[in-house]
Design a protein around this motif. Sequence first.
Motif, PDB file in Angstrom:
ATOM      1  N   GLU A 170      12.205  -0.963   2.197  1.00  0.00           N
ATOM      2  CA  GLU A 170      11.968  -1.749   3.405  1.00  0.00           C
ATOM      3  C   GLU A 170      11.077  -2.961   3.142  1.00  0.00           C
ATOM      4  N   SER A 171      11.017  -3.839   4.125  1.00  0.00           N
ATOM      5  CA  SER A 171      10.240  -5.073   4.071  1.00  0.00           C
ATOM      6  C   SER A 171       8.781  -4.813   4.452  1.00  0.00           C
ATOM      7  N   ASP A 172       7.861  -5.506   3.757  1.00  0.00           N
ATOM      8  CA  ASP A 172       6.449  -5.345   4.087  1.00  0.00           C
ATOM      9  C   ASP A 172       6.138  -5.845   5.498  1.00  0.00           C
ATOM     10  N   LEU A 173       6.955  -6.759   6.037  1.00  0.00           N
ATOM     11  CA  LEU A 173       6.755  -7.211   7.411  1.00  0.00           C
ATOM     12  C   LEU A 173       6.892  -6.048   8.383  1.00  0.00           C
ATOM     13  N   MET A 174       7.910  -5.234   8.185  1.00  0.00           N
ATOM     14  CA  MET A 174       8.140  -4.079   9.051  1.00  0.00           C
ATOM     15  C   MET A 174       7.224  -2.911   8.697  1.00  0.00           C
ATOM     16  N   LEU A 175       6.842  -2.821   7.448  1.00  0.00           N
ATOM     17  CA  LEU A 175       6.065  -1.672   6.962  1.00  0.00           C
ATOM     18  C   LEU A 175       4.573  -1.800   7.215  1.00  0.00           C
ATOM     19  N   ASP A 184       2.307   0.793   8.967  1.00  0.00           N
ATOM     20  CA  ASP A 184       2.388   2.106   8.326  1.00  0.00           C
ATOM     21  C   ASP A 184       1.731   2.101   6.949  1.00  0.00           C
ATOM     22  N   LEU A 185       1.832   0.985   6.226  1.00  0.00           N
ATOM     23  CA  LEU A 185       1.163   0.880   4.920  1.00  0.00           C
ATOM     24  C   LEU A 185      -0.348   0.904   5.075  1.00  0.00           C
ATOM     25  N   ARG A 186      -0.869   0.111   6.007  1.00  0.00           N
ATOM     26  CA  ARG A 186      -2.326   0.031   6.171  1.00  0.00           C
ATOM     27  C   ARG A 186      -2.903   1.331   6.725  1.00  0.00           C
ATOM     28  N   ALA A 187      -2.102   2.056   7.508  1.00  0.00           N
ATOM     29  CA  ALA A 187      -2.563   3.329   8.066  1.00  0.00           C
ATOM     30  C   ALA A 187      -2.402   4.477   7.079  1.00  0.00           C
ATOM     31  N   GLY A 188      -1.741   4.230   5.939  1.00  0.00           N
ATOM     32  CA  GLY A 188      -1.564   5.273   4.938  1.00  0.00           C
ATOM     33  C   GLY A 188      -0.441   6.240   5.230  1.00  0.00           C
ATOM     34  N   ARG A 189       0.408   5.908   6.212  1.00  0.00           N
ATOM     35  CA  ARG A 189       1.525   6.809   6.514  1.00  0.00           C
ATOM     36  C   ARG A 189       2.611   6.726   5.453  1.00  0.00           C
ATOM     37  N   VAL A 190       2.727   5.566   4.801  1.00  0.00           N
ATOM     38  CA  VAL A 190       3.661   5.407   3.687  1.00  0.00           C
ATOM     39  C   VAL A 190       2.962   4.661   2.562  1.00  0.00           C
ATOM     40  N   ALA A 191       3.490   4.807   1.373  1.00  0.00           N
ATOM     41  CA  ALA A 191       2.966   4.102   0.193  1.00  0.00           C
ATOM     42  C   ALA A 191       4.105   3.962  -0.808  1.00  0.00           C
ATOM     43  N   GLU A 242      -3.603 -11.871   5.273  1.00  0.00           N
ATOM     44  CA  GLU A 242      -4.027 -10.473   5.160  1.00  0.00           C
ATOM     45  C   GLU A 242      -3.236  -9.754   4.072  1.00  0.00           C
ATOM     46  N   ARG A 243      -1.920  -9.974   4.051  1.00  0.00           N
ATOM     47  CA  ARG A 243      -1.071  -9.333   3.046  1.00  0.00           C
ATOM     48  C   ARG A 243      -1.454  -9.776   1.632  1.00  0.00           C
ATOM     49  N   ASP A 244      -1.620 -11.096   1.450  1.00  0.00           N
ATOM     50  CA  ASP A 244      -1.935 -11.603   0.120  1.00  0.00           C
ATOM     51  C   ASP A 244      -3.313 -11.139  -0.341  1.00  0.00           C
ATOM     52  N   GLY A 245      -4.260 -11.073   0.609  1.00  0.00           N
ATOM     53  CA  GLY A 245      -5.585 -10.573   0.260  1.00  0.00           C
ATOM     54  C   GLY A 245      -5.557  -9.118  -0.149  1.00  0.00           C
ATOM     55  N   ALA A 246      -4.759  -8.316   0.559  1.00  0.00           N
ATOM     56  CA  ALA A 246      -4.643  -6.896   0.215  1.00  0.00           C
ATOM     57  C   ALA A 246      -3.999  -6.731  -1.156  1.00  0.00           C
ATOM     58  N   ALA A 247      -3.005  -7.566  -1.466  1.00  0.00           N
ATOM     59  CA  ALA A 247      -2.344  -7.485  -2.773  1.00  0.00           C
ATOM     60  C   ALA A 247      -3.316  -7.820  -3.898  1.00  0.00           C
ATOM     61  N   GLU A 248      -4.166  -8.817  -3.670  1.00  0.00           N
ATOM     62  CA  GLU A 248      -5.157  -9.175  -4.697  1.00  0.00           C
ATOM     63  C   GLU A 248      -6.155  -8.042  -4.907  1.00  0.00           C
TER      64      GLU A 248
END
Length: 313
Positions: free
Chosen positions: A235-240, A243-250, A295-301
């Motif tokens: 799936e796309s990080d836009l949709m995810l 759920d990614l930040r909440a730890g429901r998926v990884a 936010e996404r790019d900062g989290a990736a770094e």
Amino acid sequence: MSVPLRAITVFHAVARSGSITRAAEDLGVTPSAVSQQVQALEVSLGTALIGKAGRNVVLTEAGERYFEMIGAEIDRIMEATQRIQGFRSVTTLTVRATPSLSTKWLLPRLAGFLKAHPDIELRLDGTNEPTAFLKESVDIEIRHGTGGWPGLFAEGLVEESFRPVCAPSFAAPGSLAVEDLPRHLLIHSVKSQVQWAHWFKLAGVVPASRWRRLLFDRTHMAIDAAAGGLGIALESDLMLWGDLRAGRVACPLASPPRITLVTQWVTCPPDYLRQRKVRAFLDWIRRERDAWTAERDGAAERDGAAEQAGATL
């Protein structure tokens, strides 16, 4: 010579909406009454203001100039009149978006738009059906696709990154190799522009046999199935994101192949861009897009730095 104020306001409604039918709905009159008022104004001014291109209503060059001169003034007159009457103007903005984008990305952010624009009543129409703008009362559509629709303004929302995800209880983050994935139940979003077969090809993996599949026609259902531990979704990080930040998926892979694509497009007829409510929504969603990208790019770094630090221990 008296000024035909009624005809002017009717022309303003047609020019703003880009449609005689929509103008009639806004004014609470029939389309024939709208056409008669516009024709009367054209006779008064001695020039044509609107024309037709197929089934579309378009402004002539004179109509464009006239609308530019009167548009802001008519808006101010309407606002002043409503304030004197003792109530605040409420304008309805109808936005159409897919159920998945509405649920996973728009809804968590709408409070900011509503707070900034208390005079706009928002209607969110969650459907996958493309909008027939001349027949439907939709102001903006966020359309899933490849862009390039003739006759429509279309601006890509954001470049998305696609990755495999599952519940941490199904497979721990970074615990699987790419070659392991075909041995698990793979969740498919059947309308997605990025499918497992393409992803495996990019990853250089040829599955030994046909993998087991679980198919959904809605992205948000595929994500929820992965979060529920049923299998691995692509799936796309836009949709995810939520759920990614909440730890429901990884992501169960340490270094997944990267696929980026723009799949969501903000669309409307170009004439609609004159409307204040449409411009307000576009400005808002662009700010939200920029904030989310940062936010996404900062989290990736941060994640990359943490992996590098772990590798050196």
